[in-house]
Design an enzyme around this catalytic site. Structure first.
Site, mmCIF file in Angstrom:
data_model
loop_
_atom_site.group_PDB
_atom_site.id
_atom_site.type_symbol
_atom_site.label_atom_id
_atom_site.label_comp_id
_atom_site.label_asym_id
_atom_site.label_seq_id
_atom_site.Cartn_x
_atom_site.Cartn_y
_atom_site.Cartn_z
ATOM 1 N N HIS A 20 0.944 -1.147 0.218
ATOM 2 C CA HIS A 20 0.030 -0.147 0.046
ATOM 3 C C HIS A 20 0.879 1.216 -0.098
ATOM 4 O O HIS A 20 1.574 1.467 0.738
ATOM 5 C CB HIS A 20 -0.750 -0.038 1.237
ATOM 6 N N HIS A 63 -8.287 -8.286 -0.606
ATOM 7 C CA HIS A 63 -7.668 -8.896 0.684
ATOM 8 C C HIS A 63 -8.755 -9.860 1.330
ATOM 9 O O HIS A 63 -10.137 -9.374 1.263
ATOM 10 C CB HIS A 63 -7.588 -7.619 1.603
ATOM 11 N N GLU A 91 -7.389 -12.525 6.008
ATOM 12 C CA GLU A 91 -6.371 -11.773 6.798
ATOM 13 C C GLU A 91 -6.987 -11.931 8.305
ATOM 14 O O GLU A 91 -6.347 -12.798 9.031
ATOM 15 C CB GLU A 91 -6.058 -10.483 6.384
ATOM 16 N N ASP A 137 3.307 -5.226 2.735
ATOM 17 C CA ASP A 137 2.056 -4.534 2.969
ATOM 18 C C ASP A 137 2.338 -3.001 3.354
ATOM 19 O O ASP A 137 1.829 -2.281 2.420
ATOM 20 C CB ASP A 137 1.414 -5.403 4.114
#
Ligand code: HPA
Ligand code: ZN
Length: 339
Positions: free
Chosen positions: A19, A197, A200, A278
């Site tokens: 990100h 996503h 998670e 990430d």
């Protein structure tokens, strides 16, 4: 060149789960805050860093969104992206596929055009000056409404040539992939690839939904897939990539302790697992540190590290010819640097 650090540093590799707002280092955050006359909730870099202590995804997201609040001008997005590219250039990352979260900025009246133009200009400079190829992924914030997602996708259509895929991130529990079935259907109709996503913090059911309802090309994280043997078999049979983020998993307590990280199990089961960073500014390391973390914690062999580097290109959105060239680079590297 025989230490593990040197081997990991020098091996050619790609990053597939990153990100850009999560690369915002405190020093640059303070610099941009001063430039834009915005106040941060912390007085010093040290004080800010002390707040990077999370018990779950939401505690992290609250700090991550408040950090992004100081990004306003096109140049801010350029500087953020350029700083990241310089970091990964030093780590021999040859290709990156990064997320950006336009709704994090449009909710503060920062126009989509400024966000994407700054990021894109830096990525083009990175390609020309640093030789780093890239793909850009627009990520939808799943805690917001379907309507907001549609509006964001609409704005993206003007920049279709700059965006490869549409993704899904933010608070997972209570916001299943199926919430965005219609948005992702339109995205695919418009020619975008999709990723999400899933698994998670959310249950294996969310991974099934990402596969069968959003028709994703990759699962981001996907750790909890291991709880469902049928799902594991499905992921293996589809050769579906999972973008695993070891330091993120530790920081957000998705994994209880380092020696129980599931990536070794995934590789053993024949899953297409990859290593990624990430939100490196928040989780304590960029790509090399993430490779090093799992290599040490799980005593990975050089062969397994080579496999992970190859997976990073196999699972990428590069075209087959580019992938073949990268595989050759890795093979050549391994021949020159055996154990
Ligand atoms: N999960 C969900 N949303 C996110 C993450 C993540 O790990 N990082 C930034 N936004
Ligand atoms: Zn993520």
């Amino acid at each position: 060149m025989n230490t593990l650090e040197d081997f990991i540093n020098a091996i050619p590799k790609a990053e597939l789960h990153l990100h850009i707002e999560g690369t915002f280092e405190p020093e640059l955050m303070f610099e941009i805050a001063v430039r834009n006359k915005r106040k941060l909730n912390y007085q010093t870099v040290e004080e800010l860093k002390l707040a990077y202590d999370f018990n779950n995804l939401q505690e992290f997201l609250d700090i991550y969104y408040s950090g992004a609040d100081v990004l306003i001008e096109e140049q801010d997005f350029y500087d953020l992206t350029w700083a990241y590219l310089q970091k990964i250039h030093a780590q021999h990352v040859l290709h990156t596929e990064l997320f950006f979260d336009p709704q994090t900025h449009s909710s503060r009246a920062v126009p989509f055009s400024k966000v994407i133009s700054g990021i894109h200009r830096a990525l083009e400079d990175g390609r020309e000056k640093l030789g780093i190829s890239y793909r850009l992924i627009l990520s939808i914030l799943r805690h917001l409404s379907e309507e907001s997602a549609f509006q964001t996708l609409q704005e993206a259509l003007e920049y279709k040539g700059w965006i490869t895929a549409i993704g899904l991130d933010s608070s997972e529990n209570g916001h299943p992939p199926s919430k965005f079935e219609r948005v992702f259907a339109l995205a695919r109709e418009e020619g975008f690839l999709t990723v999400a996503h899933a698994g998670e913090e959310g249950p294996p059911e969310y991974v099934w939904e990402a596969l069968n309802i959003l028709h994703v090309s990759r699962i981001d994280h996907g750790n909890r897939s291991l709880e469902d043997p049928e799902l594991v078999a499905e992921l293996v049979s589809r050769n579906m990539p999972l973008t695993i983020c070891p330091l993120s998993n530790l920081k957000l307590k998705v994994v209880r302790d380092r020696i129980n990280h599931p990536i070794a199990d995934m590789l053993e089961k024949g899953m297409m697992a990859t290593v990624n960073s990430d939100d490196p500014a928040y989780f304590g390391g960029y790509l090399n540190e993430n490779f090093l973390e799992v290599a040490r914690a799980l005593s990975l062999s050089r062969e397994q590290i080579v496999q992970l580097a190859k997976n990073s290109f196999t699972a990428s959105f590069l075209d087959p010819d580019e992938k073949r060239k990268m595989m050759e680079k890795i093979d050549r590297f391994y021949q020159l640097n055996p154990v």
